[in-house]
Enzyme design. Structure first.
Site, mmCIF file in Angstrom:
data_model
loop_
_atom_site.group_PDB
_atom_site.id
_atom_site.type_symbol
_atom_site.label_atom_id
_atom_site.label_comp_id
_atom_site.label_asym_id
_atom_site.label_seq_id
_atom_site.Cartn_x
_atom_site.Cartn_y
_atom_site.Cartn_z
ATOM 1 N N ASP A 13 1.478 5.528 11.196
ATOM 2 C CA ASP A 13 0.407 5.521 10.185
ATOM 3 C C ASP A 13 -0.711 4.552 10.547
ATOM 4 O OD1 ASP A 13 1.692 7.360 8.559
ATOM 5 O OD2 ASP A 13 2.676 5.821 7.332
ATOM 6 N N ARG A 92 5.058 -8.192 0.447
ATOM 7 C CA ARG A 92 3.677 -7.700 0.355
ATOM 8 C C ARG A 92 2.664 -8.764 -0.041
ATOM 9 N NH1 ARG A 92 5.650 -4.964 3.493
ATOM 10 N NH2 ARG A 92 6.157 -2.767 3.307
ATOM 11 N N ASP A 121 3.579 0.137 -2.615
ATOM 12 C CA ASP A 121 2.962 -0.852 -1.730
ATOM 13 C C ASP A 121 1.438 -0.871 -1.832
ATOM 14 O OD1 ASP A 121 5.276 -2.036 -0.829
ATOM 15 O OD2 ASP A 121 5.565 -0.586 0.773
ATOM 16 N N SER A 173 11.979 6.685 6.413
ATOM 17 C CA SER A 173 10.959 5.640 6.400
ATOM 18 C C SER A 173 11.682 4.324 6.142
ATOM 19 C CB SER A 173 9.956 5.936 5.292
ATOM 20 O OG SER A 173 9.298 4.743 4.948
HETATM 21 N N1 ARG Z 1 11.049 1.223 -2.807
HETATM 22 C C1 ARG Z 1 10.855 -0.075 -2.263
HETATM 23 C C2 ARG Z 1 9.785 -0.827 -2.988
HETATM 24 O O1 ARG Z 1 8.967 -0.229 -3.633
HETATM 25 C C3 ARG Z 1 10.577 -0.065 -0.781
HETATM 26 C C4 ARG Z 1 9.315 0.610 -0.346
HETATM 27 C C5 ARG Z 1 9.146 0.793 1.143
HETATM 28 N N2 ARG Z 1 10.247 1.562 1.654
HETATM 29 C C6 ARG Z 1 10.311 2.159 2.829
HETATM 30 N N3 ARG Z 1 11.403 2.777 3.086
HETATM 31 N N4 ARG Z 1 9.332 2.141 3.691
HETATM 32 O O2 ARG Z 1 9.724 -2.038 -2.920
#
Ligand code: ARG
Length: 390
Positions: A13, A92, A121, A173
């Site tokens: 990405d 984050r 995110d 992912s």
């Molecule tokens: N669901 C989790 C969150 O919102 C992780 C998000 C990212 N997950 C990923 N498999 N890339 O904090």
């Protein structure tokens, strides 16, 4: 030329993002944070430049992550929907702090990220950026471009000769840091099936875990774990050590149907061996050293604290106020916990504290009880009085 600082992971990405931003007329500066996934600065740099970036900032943020993000969450006992220890969500706002810092240094007017338009995110990034520097303009290429699938992105990358590791059967992912791994997508979207064998990748399945028990001791001082098996250790190192043991013993896998901020229910699996072990140990010292009203109220705070982290509201007054409350409760949270790890289980074997509120003389059913049972009769009458009519 317009300048943009892009949060760059090195994946498909964000590699496409570099090229796409360049084509829109931007000078692209990348920023990558080492938070404890597989990480090779040289490789990242080579690939960012090859994708069209002007330069890249690489920062090792593991220590900062441990003390400024993980530790407050640990003290607060933050768990989202009972199963998620927030590894991704906690990382984050730290990335955001550095992204904004670099944008300011570079005098860039724009920042960009590679989050999708359906997830949490994007919210964490953008709410954080707006709070820290409302003047920065935010670009989210994945919400704008017309690449509509992974396949189309791969095609775009190949056409533009981007140095991606093409792996058409990348099944999930994955987001990883020292506090845990988040895994979603692929076959996990089928809720009637248990996670396929190739989905979890860090922690051993309990039936294949180490056959013998592993005993470990963690010592806390005012809520901070600072000794592991009798040895003083900085938090990053301790988390890494405990992660290793936890993985061997099958600790810390969870499988959650979770509520995303945008309203979608999704399924994600998590691996957070060290995090679950440290939470268990920390709570054990709290059970021993805090009074019942503080413990009860702290559990309410934990729910809200976890929600704030999850929903991208880290940089808010409420989060800071809750931190102050939690911190004030940690004054007595010192002592040692012994844990036995065995095939997916964390078993408490020992707890001791100089601030213990446990009084054996009061609790004992054996000889030498100091509890005056003649007081119980009157106490019970008064305790129940408000609820009796007539
Ligand atoms: N669901 C989790 C969150 O919102 C992780 C998000 C990212 N997950 C990923 N498999 N890339 O904090």
């Amino acid at each position: 030329m317009k300048k943009v600082v892009l949060a760059y992971s090195g994946g498909l990405d964000t590699s496409c993002c570099i090229r796409w931003l360049r084509d829109k007329g931007f000078t692209v500066i990348c920023f990558s944070a080492n938070l404890g996934s597989e990480f090779s600065p040289d490789d990242l740099k080579r690939r960012a430049i090859k994708s069209g970036a002007e330069k890249i900032y690489i920062r090792d943020l593991r220590r900062e992550f441990a003390y400024r993000y993980i530790l407050p969450a640990l003290k607060a006992g933050a768990i989202y929907e009972r199963k998620y220890l927030l590894s991704t969500a906690l990382a984050r706002p730290l990335i955001v702090e550095h992204l904004v810092d670099i944008a300011e240094k570079e005098k860039a007017q724009f920042v960009a990220h590679g989050c999708t338009g359906k997830g949490n995110d994007q919210i964490r990034f953008e709410v954080g950026i707006r709070i820290l520097n409302p003047k920065l303009k935010i670009i989210a290429p994945l919400r704008e471009w017309n690449l509509n699938s992974r396949e189309e992105e791969i095609e775009y990358a190949l056409k533009n000769k981007l140095p991606i590791k093409v792996n058409k059967d990348k099944l999930y992912s994955i987001d990883q840091n020292i506090w845990g791994v988040s895994i979603e997508g692929g076959q996990l979207e089928d809720l009637n099936k248990e996670p396929p064998l190739n989905s979890y990748y860090l922690v051993k399945p309990p039936d294949k875990a180490k056959k013998s028990k592993v005993y470990l001791e963690i010592e806390f001082g005012q809520g901070v774990p600072f000794k592991f098996n009798g040895k003083r250790m900085i938090l990053v190192k301790m988390i890494e050590e405990i992660n290793k043991l936890g993985c061997e013993c099958g600790i810390g896998r969870t499988d959650l149907i979770e509520d995303r901020v945008v309203g979608i229910k999704s399924r994600e699996i998590y691996e957070a061996p060290g995090a679950w072990i440290l939470y268990t140990a920390h709570r054990e010292i709290e059970s021993l050293t805090l009074n019942r009203e503080t413990l009860f109220f702290k559990d309410l705070v934990a729910l809200k604290y976890a929600q704030l982290i999850y929903q991208g509201l880290w940089f808010t007054e409420l989060r800071k106020a809750l931190d102050a409350f939690v911190e004030s409760t940690q004054k007595f949270v010192s002592g040692t916990v012994g844990l036995t790890l065995y095939k997916g289980n964390i078993i408490v074997s020992k707890r001791e504290s100089k601030n213990s509120l446990y009084n054996k003389g009061m609790a004992t059913y054996g000889e030498g009880s100091q509890f005056d049972r003649s007081l119980a009769d009157g106490f019970i009458k008064l305790w129940g009085m408000p609820y009796i009519r007539g």
